[in-house]
Design an enzyme around this catalytic site. Structure first.
Site, PDB file in Angstrom:
ATOM      1  CG  ASP A  80      -3.654 -13.186  11.961  1.00  0.00           C
ATOM      2  OD1 ASP A  80      -4.084 -12.435  12.854  1.00  0.00           O
ATOM      3  OD2 ASP A  80      -4.376 -13.966  11.321  1.00  0.00           O
ATOM      4  N   GLY A 126      -6.567  -9.241  16.054  1.00  0.00           N
ATOM      5  CA  GLY A 126      -7.766  -8.469  16.333  1.00  0.00           C
ATOM      6  C   GLY A 126      -8.545  -8.985  17.525  1.00  0.00           C
ATOM      7  CG  ASP A 127      -8.780 -13.014  18.607  1.00  0.00           C
ATOM      8  OD1 ASP A 127      -9.800 -12.708  17.991  1.00  0.00           O
ATOM      9  OD2 ASP A 127      -8.175 -14.079  18.441  1.00  0.00           O
ATOM     10  CB  VAL A 155      -0.040  -6.875  26.390  1.00  0.00           C
ATOM     11  CG1 VAL A 155      -1.396  -7.191  25.785  1.00  0.00           C
ATOM     12  CG2 VAL A 155       0.732  -8.156  26.672  1.00  0.00           C
ATOM     13  CB  ILE A 156       0.042  -2.184  22.973  1.00  0.00           C
ATOM     14  CG1 ILE A 156      -0.507  -0.781  22.751  1.00  0.00           C
ATOM     15  CG2 ILE A 156       0.520  -2.809  21.687  1.00  0.00           C
ATOM     16  CD1 ILE A 156       0.553   0.197  22.268  1.00  0.00           C
ATOM     17  N   GLY A 205      -5.675  -1.818  20.443  1.00  0.00           N
ATOM     18  CA  GLY A 205      -5.781  -0.982  19.257  1.00  0.00           C
ATOM     19  C   GLY A 205      -5.874   0.496  19.554  1.00  0.00           C
ATOM     20  CB  THR A 232      -2.892   1.740  23.781  1.00  0.00           C
ATOM     21  OG1 THR A 232      -3.907   1.574  24.758  1.00  0.00           O
ATOM     22  CG2 THR A 232      -1.668   2.359  24.416  1.00  0.00           C
ATOM     23  NE  ARG A 270     -11.166  -6.550  21.507  1.00  0.00           N
ATOM     24  CZ  ARG A 270     -12.191  -7.341  21.258  1.00  0.00           C
ATOM     25  NH1 ARG A 270     -12.440  -7.726  20.016  1.00  0.00           N
ATOM     26  NH2 ARG A 270     -12.969  -7.770  22.225  1.00  0.00           N
ATOM     27  CG  ASN A 288      -7.347 -10.080   8.943  1.00  0.00           C
ATOM     28  OD1 ASN A 288      -7.048 -11.085   8.299  1.00  0.00           O
ATOM     29  ND2 ASN A 288      -7.429 -10.093  10.258  1.00  0.00           N
TER      30      ASN A 288
END
Length: 1257
Positions: free
Chosen positions: A417, A791-792, A859-860, A862, A864, A891, A920
């Protein structure tokens, strides 16, 4: 959470549930499966009373055994181990005379010893649980007695569902209770959930709505309501149900009405609740799953090797059986007595089972117990490592999983995380954008321009204009005020002060009405007047309506020019604003997240201060206005689906209903876009203003993300009374619903949070933890691929990745991973791999130097990721990811995190580690092979779900590179050593069968045979398994590449099992036949022949351990001496005093006679040297490192000047010249044929500029 006291209308009779039906309790069980009905335990309704008796009582029992069940249950559990069943079978087999190998009583010793030790350990652990249960069950609480009409003291174990329980401050809650009464006049109480989830910040709970006013003691005799709720479950954050009053009115119940068992009442004098779940049906007990158990890879591998040992045993026994049959068949004119009635085939069958008994130690029964002991020792040293201790938090590493320590040395993929794991999770307010204007800050400092604009609220004489002359317009001041008011109240922060309880904060008196009127007169001409109801000009309602209004029309047209006097007055007001807070009492904010705390402190810095909170109102200071009591109507808490939080308030003066919302920019900006669409048809000027604000805010958001800041958007909305009433009915219906409650609440929240007005955005910096870049670099050098799952926003995640050196400036980012580009990206990566990899000395493809070569980083986001995790695309996504140096998933939701970890773990078959600090991250921590929780700012959910818990990310390097390396190396070598010594000793007995007609006879007395592997040679491996260090800790930290060498080294790979077995075969041949030829032709008996064999075997096994060990201390030497001394002391005493201890043999005087002859010592010395010579000259391959010496060697080969290359030498001998293997990853490699040294060189550092080699031993 609903904080408004509205009864829920009885919409239809079909929603009612009543037990006053003709049917009796034959449908009770079916009812229990659907939902739970709770009524006071003193109810006169017979059916309800019978129903309550079916629920579990509050007595808990976590013990596994009782006095009667211990013996059978413990034996049954121990028989789940195959080795125990095997040895019990052999012990029983030895009682049959036809296959008896030695005394049946002696055969019972090993299994009885192992079962007894395990049973004692189990009963001790169970006794500790019993004491804890007894203590908890005997705790006392106050329960209402309907007979005595008063509260009486009652043990926890006697509390039942339906009882009324009264608790005082600092008392622990005995069962899950519905809060019916609080001594707080606002109907709230505070609980501390540290015993439940580790969080120390207080949680606010509120009394069920529509109950009598709080403050006076609740009349329980008049309480006849019935509770309908969901059945017991382990979800700590959810409680659904309703309370139905006798008049048929229902009130919704939710999680904020429930007091959970094990929590502690704080800052509330008295509370009363009714028990709805008791004992093992409480949420706390249903979440108590006990210690985690995982099987390590090494343990699974050991089971395979044990099966090979079983196969070897069967082959040996078959050889003995066939040999005995052939020997009997070919035997003619025997000189000794032979059973001629038994056929050779049947005799061979009997010998097969006899040999099973004799050679039983080939199956390492003590190995399983030894592994558990060694792991406990390893955990002890990990737990007490000062390098893993956080002095600031007084926190040390926690080892919650006791059986996977060795897996720490085999990690290949690490999933981390970001927030709170790589960063501090201590938020600092750095920037904000309001009304499209950006205001930078310096570490929670103030922005002078923002202070100046807010100062216009503090002076009733300073004029406002449209902002063209440097004076802020009324619309801009309204935005600023609304913005900071939203920061102050849109949260769940608990307020306290050093001298007062958290729920009792003294209210500051308001300014005089005349002062407020003077200040409001400056806002008499407002751009919102057309939208507001007709109000008296200059009244407080006038200002407040504008303050809370939506603002959809033209800007203010009044323009004033400031005079010198006005400017001087403004400066005086600013100075007054700056000094205003100096006299304020110090307030303490307890927030559920660091983000909330940072925003509330930012609002406080600008004198928009949250001073108090209750279930129904908020006390807020506004600059220039003073304290305002804001009625709190509803709180719509944050959830991962909406990604936002809202509060619904009513202003005490204007009476308007206002919604303040804060949340992720990706969501809030879309909700504001809806408002822009509506404005296009209403007001062009307003549409232009909002478009400009939105455009500027989006630019600021992008800038914040590029700088690595965490962003939140702030919005508001004005609700008309009719609109609010319609929404309220739907919201209350959703709250009272048992079925589909979450879906209805989500739908209700989404209906409210539309057409929002964008106020601005915040940028909060979350600093990196210390030594995070160095830790990630070391892990990558160790061959561990690091993935970040956060999640950023994408820009924020990339910025943090650069800061922590997960990304390097010359890395190529792959961000457009869509279906059309997937194949193209794969080809691009494949074409670039030629410059990214080199051939090592072993001929393997390895990554190039971390410091010099570029790579690919995927870099992917949420959305995608949802596409990439589809079944038909998983393999392509995984192939692309594996070819990249790192992967960043932004994300991403908690579910996506666990799906990614599971995909890599299952599809690639690699060892995975997940590390996180928040709730989370729990799912991915539990899915990974090794889960690590960080005890940070987001509670202890991640820690409680993890296998290991640390306080800082930097501790991972020491935990993995040092302790992981040591644990794996120690345990792997110990297992091989156990297999070696068992096979070696069993083969001595097997070779003897060729000289005794394969009869199953042995040349040792049965006591020595049993205790040799069980006692005399079992302790040294334990010490070496705990204390051995193949490489110093400093070297492992300086050379992370050694971690990769340990992963791929030939310590415990399949063929090493057979190498160990062959080595044991060779040593057993030497150990048997050297004494055999030395004593050939003599008249020694079987025991005299076995004496030097046993002594030599002991010396060989112990010295073999010394050769294999890398660390020798006085503890090792003491254990070795005691092991050897215990054997010789035992056999000497046995020889002196035992006359008939081992029938049919008589060991009396055998050992004393043998040890008095020089030949005994010559044979032992010669046997030991011959057996260990190959092992000494050709040690098993492993890696050694040491300190550098000043000796240099010259090497040839072209290289890059100035570059350094680490070389690791393995113990392979080629014409008495050692070769070195490259294990670091520079842009070049050394050919395997290069001979670097002729001595036992472990580590070489080559300086290509001088072409010299520095060697170390």
């Amino acid at each position: 959470m609903c904080t408004r006291r509205h009864p829920i209308p009885h919409f239809s009779s079909g929603l009612m549930y009543s037990l006053k039906c003709p049917s009796r309790l034959h449908s009770t069980k079916e009812h229990l499966r659907k939902k739970r009905t709770v009524a006071p335990s003193s109810t006169e309704n017979e059916e309800l009373s019978q129903l309550l008796k079916l629920y579990k009582n509050n007595k808990i029992r976590t013990t596994k055994y009782s006095l009667l069940s211990f013996l059978p249950k413990n034996l049954f559990e121990q028989l789940h181990r195959f080795a125990n069943v095997y040895f019990i079978f052999l012990a029983a087999l030895n009682f049959f005379t036809v296959v008896e190998a030695f005394q049946p009583e002696i055969a019972l010793v090993p299994i009885i010893l192992v079962l007894t030790v395990t049973a004692v350990k189990d009963i001790w652990e169970d006794y500790r649980r019993f004491k804890s249960d007894h203590f908890i069950n005997r705790l006392v609480c106050q329960v209402y007695s309907s007979k005595q009409k008063a509260y009486i003291d009652q043990c926890w174990k006697d509390v039942r569902v339906g009882d009324f329980v009264r608790l005082s401050c600092n008392e622990i809650i005995p069962a899950d209770m519905l809060l019916l009464y609080s001594s707080d006049p606002r109907g709230v109480c505070y609980i501390e959930t540290a015993n439940l989830d580790g969080e120390t910040n207080l949680k606010q709970r509120q009394v069920v709505l529509d109950l009598p006013l709080q403050g006076a003691e609740l009349n329980l005799e008049s309480f006849h309501s019935r509770i309908e709720c969901e059945n017991p479950n382990n979800d700590l954050s959810r409680f659904r149900g309703y309370m139905e009053h006798p008049n048929g009115v229902r009130v919704g119940l939710h999680n904020n009405n429930l007091l959970l068992r094990s929590c502690t009442i704080r800052n509330t004098e008295t509370v009363v609740g009714i028990v709805v779940y008791a004992g093992h049906e409480t949420k706390a007990m249903m979440n108590n799953s006990g210690p985690r158990y995982k099987r390590s890879h090494l343990e699974r591998r050991l089971n395979t090797d044990v099966l090979w040992c079983v196969l070897l045993l069967i082959i040996m026994c078959l050889t003995g059986a066939i040999g005995h049959g052939l020997w009997l068949k070919n035997l003619k004119d025997p000189v000794f007595e032979v059973d001629g009635e038994t056929s050779p085939a049947l005799a061979g069958f009997y010998v097969f089972w006899t040999m099973i008994i004799v050679l039983q130690v080939l199956i390492p029964i003590s190995l399983y117990v030894s592994i558990e002991i060694v792991k406990l020792g390893q955990i002890y040293f990990i737990h007490n490592d000062l390098a893993l201790y956080n002095e600031q938090l007084d926190s040390r590493i926690q080892c919650r999983a006791l059986n996977i320590t060795e897996d720490l040395g085999r990690i290949q993929y690490l999933f981390s995380d970001k927030t709170g794991t790589l960063t501090e999770n201590k938020m600092v307010f750095r920037r904000c954008s309001i009304y499209g204007v950006e205001y930078p800050h310096e570490d929670n400092g103030k922005n002078p321009e923002l202070v100046r604009k807010l100062s216009w609220l503090c002076s009733p004489t300073l004029p406002l204009s449209d902002g063209s002359s440097g004076t802020p317009s009324s619309l801009e001041v309204t935005y600023i005020t609304d913005f900071f008011l939203a920061l102050a109240i849109c949260n769940s922060v608990v307020v306290s002060s050093p001298s007062q309880p958290r729920h009792m904060v003294t209210r500051t008196p308001l300014k005089s009405l005349e002062e407020i009127k003077l200040m409001f007169q400056r806002f008499s001409f407002s751009p919102f007047s057309a939208l507001s109801p007709p109000l008296i000009k200059g009244s407080p309602r006038s200002f407040t309506s504008r303050l809370f209004a939506r603002g959809k029309t033209e800007d203010n047209n009044i323009k004033d020019t400031k005079t010198n006097g006005a400017r001087q007055e403004e400066e005086d007001v600013i100075r007054g604003v700056d000094s205003e807070s100096d006299s304020d009492d110090e307030l303490l904010y307890e927030a559920e997240s660091p983000d909330e705390a940072a925003l509330v402190h930012a609002a406080q810095a600008y004198h928009c201060t949250l001073r108090g909170r209750s279930a129904e109102s908020l006390l807020v200071d506004l600059p220039g206005i003073g304290s305002l009591a804001v009625q709190l109507l509803h709180i719509l808490p944050f959830d991962s689906n909406r990604k936002r939080m809202s509060v619904v308030v009513r202003h005490p003066l204007s009476g308007q209903v206002v919604v303040y919302t804060k949340g992720a920019d990706s969501v809030i900006m879309d909700l504001n876009l809806c408002l822009l669409t509506d404005l296009k048809t209403n007001n062009e000027q307003a549409q232009e203003i909002y478009s400009h604000i939105r455009e500027q805010t989006q630019k600021h958001l992008d800038s914040y993300a590029r700088d690595g800041l965490r962003t939140l958007c702030i919005s508001k909305k004005i609700l008309e009374e009719e609109e609010y009433e319609v929404w309220l009915k739907r919201q209350l219906l959703a709250e009272s619903s048992i079925e589909n409650r979450e879906e209805l609440l989500l739908e209700s929240a989404q209906r409210l949070e539309t057409n929002l007005t964008l106020l601005g955005t915040t940028g909060i910096v979350d600093r990196l933890q210390e030594e995070v870049p160095e830790t990630i670099e070391a892990l990558q050098r160790a061959g561990i691929k690091v993935w970040v799952l956060t999640g950023d926003k994408k820009e924020t995640a990339i910025n943090i990745a650069y800061a922590c050196k997960l990304l390097r400036p010359n890395d190529q980012l792959l961000t457009d991973a869509c279906a059309a580009l997937l194949e193209q990206l794969k080809l691009e990566v494949q074409s670039g791999e030629g410059s990214l990899t080199v051939l090592t000395a072993a001929g393997d493809h390895e990554e190039s130097s971390l410091g010099s070569a570029a790579g690919f980083v995927l870099v992917i986001d949420g959305r995608t990721l949802d596409w990439a995790l589809q079944e038909e695309l998983k393999s392509d996504f995984l192939e692309l990811s594996c070819r990249c140096n790192a992967v960043i998933c932004c994300r991403s939701t908690p579910l996506q995190k666990s799906q990614v970890v599971r995909l890599v773990r299952d599809q690639l078959g690699v060892m995975t580690l997940a590390v996180g600090d928040g709730a989370n991250d729990v799912s991915m921590i539990q899915v990974a092979d090794v889960g690590i929780g960080i005890s940070g700012q987001e509670g202890m959910q991640a820690v409680m779900s993890s296998d290991f818990a640390i306080s800082r990310f930097k501790h991972l390097s020491k935990l993995l590179l040092v302790h992981g390396h040591w644990c794996y190396s120690r345990l792997a070598n110990m297992i091989l050593y156990f297999i070696y010594k068992n096979v070696m000793y069993v083969n001595l007995l097997f070779w003897y069968q060729f000289f005794c007609g394969f009869s199953g006879s042995v040349m040792s007395n049965s006591w020595v045979l049993i205790l040799f592997n069980l006692l005399f040679t079992s302790v040294p491996p334990l010490i070496f398994g705990v204390l051995d260090r193949d490489t110093p800790a400093d070297t492992l930290m300086e050379l992370p590449e050694l971690y990769r060498v340990a992963q791929t080294s030939k310590v415990y790979v399949p063929y090493m099992f057979w190498v160990t077995v062959l080595d044991a075969f060779y040593q057993s041949l030497v150990c048997f036949f050297v004494p055999y030829f030395a004593l050939a032709g003599s008249d020694v008996g079987a025991l005299s022949f076995g004496s030097p064999i046993n002594a030599s075997a002991l010396l060989i096994i112990l010295l073999h351990q010394v050769i294999e060990s890398r660390t020798l201390t006085w503890i090792h030497m003491l254990v070795l001496v005691l092991s050897g001394g215990s054997y010789f002391g035992f056999v000497l005493l046995f020889s002196l005093f035992c006359v008939s201890c081992s029938p049919p043999t008589n060991p009396l005087g055998v050992e004393t006679l043998q040890m008095s002859q020089p030949l005994f010592y010559i044979v032992c010395a010669l046997t030991t040297v011959m057996a260990l010579l190959p092992r000494y000259t050709h040690p098993r391959p492993h890696v050694h490192c040491g300190k550098f010496t000043h000796k240099t060697y010259t090497t040839s080969g072209a290289g890059v000047p100035g570059e350094h290359l680490w070389l690791i030498r393995t113990h392979n001998n080629n014409n008495n010249k050692h070769t070195c293997q490259c294990v670091s990853f520079a842009a070049f490699s050394v050919p395997k044929s290069n001979v670097c040294c002729s001595l036992c060189v472990r580590v070489l550092l080559i300086n290509w500029q001088s072409h010299t080699v520095r060697a170390s031993w």
